[in-house]
Design an enzyme around this catalytic site. Structure first.
Site, mmCIF file in Angstrom:
data_model
loop_
_atom_site.group_PDB
_atom_site.id
_atom_site.type_symbol
_atom_site.label_atom_id
_atom_site.label_comp_id
_atom_site.label_asym_id
_atom_site.label_seq_id
_atom_site.Cartn_x
_atom_site.Cartn_y
_atom_site.Cartn_z
ATOM 1 N N CYS A 174 4.671 15.598 -5.528
ATOM 2 C CA CYS A 174 3.809 16.543 -6.257
ATOM 3 C C CYS A 174 3.108 15.955 -7.478
ATOM 4 O O CYS A 174 2.333 16.649 -8.130
ATOM 5 C CB CYS A 174 4.620 17.769 -6.635
ATOM 6 N N HIS B 106 2.950 21.879 -15.401
ATOM 7 C CA HIS B 106 3.266 21.822 -13.969
ATOM 8 C C HIS B 106 3.656 23.237 -13.529
ATOM 9 O O HIS B 106 3.156 23.720 -12.536
ATOM 10 C CB HIS B 106 4.382 20.810 -13.735
ATOM 11 N N HIS C 159 1.448 26.281 -5.354
ATOM 12 C CA HIS C 159 1.705 24.860 -5.618
ATOM 13 C C HIS C 159 1.093 24.051 -4.476
ATOM 14 O O HIS C 159 1.555 24.111 -3.348
ATOM 15 C CB HIS C 159 3.213 24.614 -5.723
#
Lengths: 269, 392, 84
Positions: free
Chosen positions: B157, B287, B322
């Site tokens: 990620c 994040h 996400h």
């Protein structure tokens, strides 16, 4: 831009016991074959887990990644119809698993990147390492490449007609790189180039060799054993030739239908 | 040597293109839908899905259906093309691409495997040709006429934040004159089930940084920036990439350390490279996935870096979900727009601060702000933590 | 109960890939996590699957599971009470 190559180890050269190289049983028990192969090659290259904190960049390269775990999770997903799936193969399937496990094993917070660019993966990671060394961002880089062959990939690529002229391979190779000559330096990389067009052996010599004695390792699609990061093993072969007395080796890699790469290695002088 | 951001391209659940994304952000309209409509799965879970089929995406990209590109590549083509046109970049051997992905062509491989498992002579080979990560990069380069050096990064990620970092180096070393950096990831049953197996998917729309958060929503998309050396660009830059850093949390394969060690080191590294003091940061695009672990750990890292003066911050994952390897690219586009247009984004569905750190994100979209320094965080599996600093 | 404890130990060894360890070596009353067997959050997820797949016992999340997951013995007790 240049850098010095210290110790270099391929998976065939790993001597030590797996449990000695990867002492953390909690990490080891989740590792697939390729992760064990690559991490143990890395630790053998460094000379033990205690040496992991001494590197300040961990760069890994893989064309295919952790295929066995990816396949395991995918097969479970299909057979179990998306119900009650084990998370372990999923978390271990990411391409940066090997780099992450090395960092975890040595509690090393340093720069940690993974290149996944087919037959360029190794050279791309090397370029990153060389730039970091040139910029003074790293003083000692751990660089490695790995790929695994699994039965279904062999079946699929055979159907694609890949293995008419060569056989399916796998392997891992790790090395340390420094900006200056160190006690353990064995060779130096003086050039890394990404030419846009294919080159003949003669063109490679003319363009890259600085001495008439330079040896050429010319790899097009005629490897006996093929996998995306095969050029790392060829790099190791070039280093062995330098150690044996050759002053310059030009390494041309164009094995899997991407653009070529050219590396020039020299003796320490 | 300053590195200028001269082009932006983005695709997400908010839509195709910078304008649509920005309009939805400004209107506080989430792109999270109650369940997947395009993705084939039995799970009825909220996702940040772009409601266009692969056939429609082929048409939008001007790619013939018979090319049978992966969804990851198609999303990437749309975003990269927008970024290149935005920067008025000419096709040249000195223009390169650093692209990130974590799923590659998994969306097609999934179809292949169903048939292959029943009989290894079956399954259409064109469904696995694009399995590896580099296949999407090569397809994007081919369809966007990128002829220079190109590479692919995959660090889960944080992948596209790392692509930005590597692109900066390629410009500084004179290897390229312009580089398109970012990432792309499509939704796949593989990743949806993967995060489900980790029990970190929220069954409702995600609530980053809220005390009641139950996990993340998976999203898809692509986000790319064009980077050029200052003074060599055809148009006024949006902002500059002043610093970027990667660090490893070295704590656990999937979980973040309680104190956010890797996150702190990455943010400090980006500030240090830029020579910017933490007190100068105006906004942090965190994040902020909405998992119990991330938002606690990242919040603690923010407190350690900024002390009692944590700047305005928000997670835009309540809008997009996400998007894994694309997240750092999409959020880099949002960060550049925050500076260029003087805005800070809303952190959707926030109500109650997390007891352990009490941090309160930006609750609503803010306009006419003086935003000159933005930090964007991306953290991934394998302890991989990256942070990018944008300045006016 | 004894049989169930042995069975659970065997599942743990198999599913968590515990190497070089026999069921006899696992103390049924020792903590599974932290100092005991040294298991972590991923193992907790795997144990949830062991319970559900083999005994039809469901646990919604790892937080709820905490007291249940203390040792092999607490696991066995929970299975006894809830198995279908």
């Amino acid at each position: 831009m240049r850098c010095f190559v210290g110790k270099i180890v391929t998976h065939e050269e790993v001597q030590s016991d797996l449990k000695q190289l990867i002492p953390d049983a909690a990490l080891r028990r989740r590792m697939s074959r390729v992760v064990k192969m690559a991490v143990s090659t890395a630790v053998e290259c460094l000379g033990g887990v205690a040496e992991i904190p001494r590197v300040d960049a961990i760069l890994t390269a893989t064309g295919w990644g952790c295929l066995a775990d990816s396949e395991k999770f995918l097969r479970n997903l299909i057979t179990e119809q998306e119900q009650l799936l084990n998370p372990t193969p999923f978390i271990q399937s990411t391409f940066n698993t090997v780099g992450g496990q090395i960092a975890l094993l040595g509690h090393n917070h340093c720069y940690n990147l993974t290149y996944v660019n087919r037959s360029h993966s190794f050279e791309d990671a090397l370029l990153d390492g060389m730039m970091r060394l040139a910029d003074g961002e790293s003083r000692r880089v751990l660089l490695g490449a790995f790929d695994e062959m699994i039965p279904s990939l062999e079946t699929i690529t055979r159907r694609m007609g890949w293995w008419r002229h060569h056989t399916a391979g796998e392997g891992s190779c790790f090395m340390t790189l420094t900006p200056e000559r160190e006690a353990d330096s064995v060779a130096q990389v003086v050039q890394l180039d990404f030419p846009i067009e294919e080159l003949s052996a003669e063109e490679c010599r003319v363009r890259y060799a600085t001495t008439p004695d330079a040896e050429l390792i010319y790899c097009d699609a005629t490897y006996e054993e093929l996998y995306p990061t095969r050029s790392a093993a060829r790099f190791s072969e070039a280093v062995q030739r330098i150690k044996a007395g050759t002053k310059e080796v030009v390494l041309y890699n164009n094995c899997m239908g991407m653009r070529p790469t050219v590396l020039v290695l020299q003796w320490l002088g | 040597m300053r590195i200028a951001v001269t082009g932006l391209g983005v695709v997400s659940a908010l839509g195709v293109g910078v304008d649509r994304n920005f309009a939805a952000l400004a209107a506080e309209q989430s792109g999270i839908s109650p369940e997947p409509r395009i993705l084939k799965t039995t799970h009825r879970l909220p996702v940040g899905e772009l409601k266009l089929t692969n056939e429609e995406l082929h048409r939008m990209c001007g790619v013939e259906l018979k090319e049978h590109l992966s969804r990851t590549a198609l999303l990437g083509i749309l975003a990269v093309r927008e970024a290149i046109e935005d920067a008025r970049l000419a096709s040249d051997a000195r223009v390169g691409l650093v692209s990130a992905t974590s799923v590659g062509g998994m969306d097609l491989t999934e179809h292949f495997f169903e048939e292959f498992m029943a009989d290894e002579r079956r399954g259409r080979l064109r469904d696995v040709r694009m399995h590896d990560c580099a296949a999407s990069t090569e397809a994007i380069a081919a369809h966007c006429h990128i002829r220079g050096y190109r590479t692919t990064i995959s660090t889960a990620c944080s992948s596209s934040a790392n692509a930005i970092l590597q692109g900066m180096k390629l410009l500084r070393h004179g290897i390229l004159d312009a580089v398109v950096v970012g990432g792309t990831d499509a939704l796949s049953a593989f990743t949806l089930n993967g995060f489900k197996s980790l029990m970190i998917l929220d069954e409702a729309p995600c609530r980053p940084f809220d005390a009641s958060r139950r996990g993340l929503n998976l999203g898809e998309g692509a986000g790319y920036l064009v980077l050029q050396r200052e003074g060599e660009h055809a148009r006024d830059p949006y902002c500059y990439v002043a610093g970027a850093a990667n660090s490893n949390d070295a704590h656990h394969q999937t979980a973040s350390s309680e104190e956010g060690n890797g996150a702190l080191l990455a943010m400090q590294g980006a500030l240090q490279m830029a020579g910017v003091d933490p007190s100068a940061v105006d906004y942090v695009n965190v994040h902020g996935t909405g998992t119990g672990n991330n938002d606690l750990s990242e919040g603690r890292a923010l407190l350690r870096l900024f002390g009692d003066r944590v700047p305005a911050f928000s997670s835009t994952k309540g809008f997009t979900g996400h998007t894994l390897a694309a997240a750092g690219g999409i959020e880099a586009v949002y960060s550049a727009l925050a500076i260029a247009r003087g805005v800070r984004y809303a952190n959707l569905r926030f109500e109650t601060p997390i007891a352990e750190h009490g941090l309160v994100p930006e609750k609503h979209h803010q306009t006419a702000c003086a935003v000159s320094t933005v930090l964007s965080n991306s953290f991934g599996f394998g302890g991989n933590c990256s942070s990018v600093l944008f300045t006016k | 109960m004894e049989q169930l404890i042995l069975e659970l130990k065997e599942h743990l060894i198999e599913e968590l890939n515990l190497e070089d360890i026999t069921p006899e070596e696992i103390d049924a009353e020792a903590p599974l996590f932290g100092d005991g067997l040294g298991l972590d959050s991923i193992d907790a997820l795997e144990i949830i699957l062991i319970l559900e797949k083999n005994y039809g016992v469901r646990l919604a999340n790892t937080a709820e599971a905490k007291p249940v997951f203390y040792s092999v013995k607490t696991l066995a007790e929970y299975v006894m009470q809830n198995r279908k």
